[in-house]
Design an enzyme around this catalytic site. Sequence first.
Site: not given
Ligand code: MRU
Length: 351
Positions: A57, A201, A242, A252
């Site tokens: 995010a 991730q 997010d 999230n």
């Molecule tokens: O799909 P992504 O990789 O963008 O998802 C990311 C997440 O869910 C993270 O936990 C969230 O964005 C917080 S990042 C500090």
Amino acid sequence: MIQSTNTFDSSVKAVEWSNGRLRLLDQRVLPAVVRYLEFDDVNQVADAIRSMVVRGAPAIGITAAYAVVLAAMAAHKKDPHLWQEIIQPDLERLIKARPTAVNLAWAIGEMQKLFSGCDGDPEPALLARAKEIHEQDIRANRTLGDLGSEVIGKTQGVLTHCNAGALATGGYGTALGVIRSSWSKGYIKQVYVNETRPWLQGARLTTWELMQDQIPVTLITDNAASLLMKSGRVQWVVVGADRIAANGDVANKIGTCQLAITAKHHRVRFMVAAPTSTIDLHMPSGDEIPIEERPENEVLGCLENKIAPENCTAWNPAFDVTPGALIDAIVTESGVINRPDEKKIRALFTP
Ligand code: MRU
């Protein structure tokens, strides 16, 4: 778009502004390949956000802020009087690139606040604001990292999900900011990370990031979280966010809610670490948060490999919502909210 390869240095930079261009570390190919892609076109940046070159995010928000600079530079070149109108479709495309993370719309809104005061070339003022948003995020992460580590205190292990690290932010990380601070104070001994299907991730990015800092990390399958909690190896789950609704519900990465439910059962505590730019007071509860659904091929295969049979269908929501009632602490740069509710969340914004 230009490609360049770099050797890694320990301060991971997912987003960089350099010589009038935006550089993004291509997170689709990490950790096997460390390469930066360079952008000077706002629509290519929107595609890069949608296709997960950059993700997380706060990192998406910072990228969008720099993308507004690119859009303004191009529009001003086309027509110095009408650039603010010309730019609108670009901004709408950017906002739609990923709908769940509020930081994207927040950062674009911050940039738009400057438009009316821009006489002449808008680049200097907009670029200065984008850099400020970037630096503010790093500062916020260091502060919330420190605050979160004191909430955890001296313990054994923590579990995290997805990647909420330097790669997902301006730097240092939110959940990984808390983990970095906890590790540097000698408070925790071991970090566990879920692999985080379908984009992995956790397996690709969080392991890599923590290993660069020599923080001991053990990878588990998403399905092993409950057994891990039962084993007593972890006392806290620490995740990012997010979007946080006014009542403390948290959107999230998909799988976060089931971790919170499981944590409750095993009496493991649950922390959300996020900057205040992730809190959306316009969303009364998590029910209103838009949940991105991504292409089904991400679930039907794993990275480049096809797994499911031909013609199999899949459902691929990228995020879920954890009710505030399952969260022990939301940690922001402005303070820690224990057992979040609307009153406590709103109080964070009242001076
Ligand atoms: O799909 P992504 O990789 O963008 O998802 C990311 C997440 O869910 C993270 O936990 C969230 O964005 C917080 S990042 C500090």
